[in-house]
Each structure stands twice: as C-alpha cells, then as structure tokens.
Write a protein that holds these residues in place. Structure first.
Motif: not given
Length: 301
Positions: A193-195, A167-169, A265-271, A206-213
């Motif tokens: 960040f993703f690149q 995880r890279v978050a 009120n945020a979402t976690v995204y796993l790529f 392996g997942k790139a993790v981003v949390t956004l509102r």
C-alpha cells in the motif's frame, strides 16, 4: 385652569418587524418570512417547509448533509475539507459516508477491493451507502487493488501524470488470520500500500494514512518499517476517535468468517515523504524562534 405641559413622547426603541405571509400555492403550502428593518430594507428568509408528519428517513437526511456546503473549514481527524482524499479498502462505504457528512464531499474519492456489485450483495448497508454517495456526487470505484493503484486510468490526470492527493487512506487493513504466515502477508499488504500510494501524494501536504488497532498482533506488523520501503516516514499519530464518524462500522471482506472488530482502541498513523523536521532548541512546535521573555521560577521562559 393652567394648561398641563404635554409630556414628551418616549422614543420607541427601533426594532425590526417581521411579517409572515402564507403562500397561495395550494400545492406547496410553504410559509415565507420577510424581515423589515427601520431603513425600509428587507431581507428575505428562505422558505420553510412544513415539518413532515411521519418519521424522518435517515438516508434522506444524510444525503442532505452530504451535499450541504459549509463556509467554515471542517476537520475530522486526519482529514479536512481543504484536503483532496482517496479512500482505499472501503468495505460497505460507511466510512466514506461518515467522512463526507463530517467534512463535505469536495475532493473526496472512495474505492473498495470488492466490485461495487459485490458490495451491494455482501453488505446490508452497501447499496444505500453507494446510492447516497453517488447522489452527493462522490466518485466511487470498485475492484481497486490498494497495492497497485497505478494501473487505473482514473489515477492519472489529463496530462497522463499521477493524480495527486493530500490524503491516501486505508482503514483497518487486514488480509485475515493471525498465524506467523498471516503476519508476513499483512506486512506485505502494508508495504504494498505504501509503495503504491507514495507516487500519488501531493508535495508537502501529502500523507499516507493508516488506522490500526492497538493490539500486540497489529504492532508486530511494524508499520514504520513497511512505510520506509516506500521512502515514507512517520509524521504524526493519534488515537482514532470513533465519535467523529457516527455512521461508520468496520466490516470484514469475508463477513461469514466472524464478527468485525470494533473501531475503538485504534491508532491513526500519518506518513509523509522525508523525515519530519524536529523543532530546534529554543523554537516552538512549528520551528519558529521563541520570543525572549523573563524566566519563570521553574526556569522556563
């Protein structure tokens, strides 16, 4: 007079007996409890210190939690104690603290864009968080650009190859502002960040993790499109559960600007690399064939 027959003695139920002995060491005054079973074996119990009379120091309590190992796998949102994790974009390191207390410290690294001195000067809780993480042996790095991770020597292994993480978050990335120009800048931050993270993701897990509102402004960043610039695709998303991370409080890198938004009120995204395989018709969620069975009234097996 005839003798009365002796009554048979009831067989007492076998129970372990516990003996408590006070330590003779006047300096410690600890109590030791030793439990004996019916086979004359005993199991020593760890010494129990007397309860402190004064208030408990929350920092000391958290340090103890951080360094306490667990034999049971622990999950916290997108993270498990089985994962190697790199946190980027930390503010006062309160999320790293919350994550470590939830899943342990093994395999956890945390970094911030600010230098560590700036973290201590800028945030009231920064110094305490850094000290607690260091004592729990969590590596912390300051002055780290999340869009250029390859330039740091500690991101390479002993063979000079990229150091891989499960995880890279990046939590709540934001360059500031809400104008059209700011939108473009923030999209560039996500893409960068993703690149930067993609070469350091472990194979398979392996997942790139981003949390956004969940607001229209953040949705306009089009996070999926930014991830595709690095060959990453959405594998999962779910609501951010702030209750899992009690000690975490989002902060702004420029605290003077205005108050930081809340974590609700945020979402976690796993790529991940490659598109997520869809389950074939007649298969379960893991892609395995469903067992044949009688059809129910609604036609489902």
């Amino acid at each position: 007079m005839p003798r009365q027959p002796k009554r048979a003695k009831r067989k007492q139920q076998q129970r372990p007996a516990c003996v408590t002995a006070a330590s003779k060491q006047a300096s410690s005054k600890l109590k030791f409890e030793v439990c004996f079973d019916d086979n004359d074996h005993f199991q020593p119990v760890q010494p129990r210190a007397a309860k402190p009379s004064g208030p408990i120091n929350p920092t000391s309590k958290l340090r103890s939690l951080l360094s306490t190992p667990s034999s049971v796998p622990r999950q916290a949102g997108a993270f498990s104690d089985q994962h190697s994790i790199l946190m980027v974009g930390e503010g006062d390191f309160s999320f790293a603290m919350a994550l470590a207390s939830r899943r342990g410290t093994r395999g956890l690294l945390a970094s911030s864009f600010d230098s560590l001195q700036q973290v201590m000067d800028k945030y009231p809780t920064g110094k305490g968080n850094l000290e607690a993480l260091r004592k729990a042996e969590v590596p912390v790095y300051g002055g780290v650009d999340a869009t250029n991770l390859g330039e740091y020597p500690w991101m390479q292994d002993e063979a000079g190859e990229p150091r891989l993480f499960d995880r890279v978050a990046f939590n709540f990335p934001h360059c500031g502002g809400s104008s059209d120009e700011d939108l473009v800048v923030n999209q560039g931050l996500l893409a960068g960040f993703f690149q930067a993270a993609a070469p350091f993701l472990s194979v398979g897990e392996g997942k790139a993790v981003v949390t956004l509102r969940d607001t229209s402004f953040y949705q306009s960043w089009d996070i999926r499109a930014q991830a595709k610039t690095a060959g990453l695709f959405l594998h999962d998303s779910f609501p951010f559960d702030a209750e899992l991370f009690h000690t975490y409080a989002p902060v702004r890198t420029n605290p003077a600007a205005r108050e930081a938004p809340e974590a609700q009120n945020a979402t976690v995204y796993l790529f991940g690399k490659g598109r997520k395989k869809k389950a074939k018709p007649g298969s379960d969620s893991e892609g395995k064939p469903r067992k044949k069975g009688k059809k129910s009234k609604d036609g489902e097996s």
